[in-house]
Scaffold this motif. Sequence first.
Motif, short mmCIF file in Angstrom:
data_model
loop_
_atom_site.label_atom_id
_atom_site.label_comp_id
_atom_site.label_asym_id
_atom_site.label_seq_id
_atom_site.Cartn_x
_atom_site.Cartn_y
_atom_site.Cartn_z
N LYS A 195 0.84 -1.20 0.00
CA LYS A 195 0.00 0.00 0.00
C LYS A 195 0.88 1.25 0.00
O LYS A 195 0.54 2.26 -0.59
N GLN A 196 2.00 1.16 0.72
CA GLN A 196 2.94 2.28 0.84
C GLN A 196 4.35 1.73 0.94
O GLN A 196 4.61 0.83 1.74
N SER A 197 5.26 2.24 0.11
CA SER A 197 6.65 1.77 0.13
C SER A 197 7.39 2.39 1.31
O SER A 197 6.85 3.28 1.96
N PRO A 198 8.57 1.92 1.65
CA PRO A 198 9.59 1.35 0.78
C PRO A 198 9.55 -0.16 0.58
O PRO A 198 10.44 -0.71 -0.06
N ALA A 199 8.56 -0.87 1.11
CA ALA A 199 8.51 -2.32 0.90
C ALA A 199 8.51 -2.63 -0.59
O ALA A 199 7.71 -2.08 -1.34
N PRO A 200 9.40 -3.52 -1.03
CA PRO A 200 9.53 -3.80 -2.46
C PRO A 200 8.55 -4.87 -2.97
O PRO A 200 8.33 -4.97 -4.17
N SER A 201 7.98 -5.66 -2.08
CA SER A 201 7.12 -6.76 -2.53
C SER A 201 6.05 -7.05 -1.48
O SER A 201 6.16 -6.64 -0.33
N PRO A 202 5.01 -7.79 -1.88
CA PRO A 202 3.90 -8.06 -0.96
C PRO A 202 4.29 -9.04 0.14
O PRO A 202 5.29 -9.75 0.06
N LEU A 203 3.44 -9.08 1.17
CA LEU A 203 3.55 -10.08 2.23
C LEU A 203 2.87 -11.36 1.76
O LEU A 203 1.88 -11.31 1.03
N ARG A 204 3.39 -12.49 2.21
CA ARG A 204 2.79 -13.77 1.87
C ARG A 204 1.45 -13.90 2.59
O ARG A 204 1.32 -13.56 3.76
N VAL A 205 0.45 -14.40 1.88
CA VAL A 205 -0.89 -14.57 2.42
C VAL A 205 -1.12 -16.04 2.76
O VAL A 205 -0.75 -16.92 1.99
N TYR A 206 -1.73 -16.28 3.93
CA TYR A 206 -2.11 -17.63 4.34
C TYR A 206 -3.62 -17.71 4.41
O TYR A 206 -4.30 -16.70 4.62
N LYS A 207 -4.15 -18.90 4.24
CA LYS A 207 -5.59 -19.12 4.33
C LYS A 207 -5.98 -19.24 5.80
O LYS A 207 -5.18 -19.68 6.62
N SER A 208 -7.19 -18.84 6.09
CA SER A 208 -7.71 -19.00 7.46
C SER A 208 -9.07 -19.67 7.39
O SER A 208 -9.84 -19.45 6.45
N GLU A 209 -9.33 -20.50 8.39
CA GLU A 209 -10.58 -21.25 8.44
C GLU A 209 -11.06 -21.28 9.89
O GLU A 209 -10.41 -21.87 10.75
N LEU A 210 -12.19 -20.64 10.15
CA LEU A 210 -12.77 -20.59 11.48
C LEU A 210 -13.65 -21.83 11.67
O LEU A 210 -14.44 -22.17 10.79
N SER A 211 -13.52 -22.47 12.82
CA SER A 211 -14.35 -23.64 13.11
C SER A 211 -15.82 -23.23 13.17
O SER A 211 -16.14 -22.06 13.38
N GLN A 212 -16.70 -24.21 13.02
CA GLN A 212 -18.14 -23.94 13.03
C GLN A 212 -18.59 -23.29 14.34
O GLN A 212 -19.43 -22.40 14.33
N ASN A 213 -18.00 -23.70 15.46
CA ASN A 213 -18.41 -23.13 16.74
C ASN A 213 -17.67 -21.83 17.07
O ASN A 213 -17.94 -21.19 18.08
N GLY A 214 -16.73 -21.42 16.22
CA GLY A 214 -16.02 -20.16 16.40
C GLY A 214 -14.93 -20.18 17.46
O GLY A 214 -14.41 -19.14 17.83
N ASN A 215 -14.56 -21.37 17.94
CA ASN A 215 -13.59 -21.46 19.02
C ASN A 215 -12.18 -21.84 18.57
O ASN A 215 -11.27 -21.87 19.40
N SER A 216 -11.98 -22.14 17.30
CA SER A 216 -10.63 -22.43 16.83
C SER A 216 -10.46 -21.85 15.42
O SER A 216 -11.42 -21.75 14.65
#
Length: 173
Positions: free
Chosen positions: A147-168
Amino acid sequence: MEIKQEKETLKRGEFLRSLGLSTSALMAFYCMGTLTACSSGDDDPTPTGGNNNGGTGNNSAGLTGNATGGNINFTLDLTSSNYSKLKTEGQFAIVGDVIVALASGNRYVALSKACTHQGTTVEYRLAQNDFYCTNHGSAFNTDGTVKQSPAPSPLRVYKSELSQNGNSLRIFE
């Protein structure tokens, strides 16, 4: 008549904060190793709003799996005191090599924690809905893009998955 005087003790982080030092200054002292010689090491400064927990396995309460190096795949117990604040929008936690945040709109975002400019750990900012490096001012969108430099490249993105009950919350590649 005997007067008892109780000794008041401050942990090193509390003491340094009482001097008016910012989180960035505290982290700089910590990273240089200047804070380790003066006390027992049980009160390391952490960024406001964050949680500095991490590891590879069950060495941190509420964390299972691999949070460092390659093959990132871990689960956070959101009922654990270490990660329960992740149920509050705007809060974030540093977990191994990953920053996990409950971003604007109550959606979980997980990115590599190290700024691509010089490796400083980034923080989540709710008001701007971005990740910010306090070292040189780089900012990253929640999709990891710069969004704003001086960073030359993006951050690595990881997937997230919330449990059905919302506790993990599972974070994975």
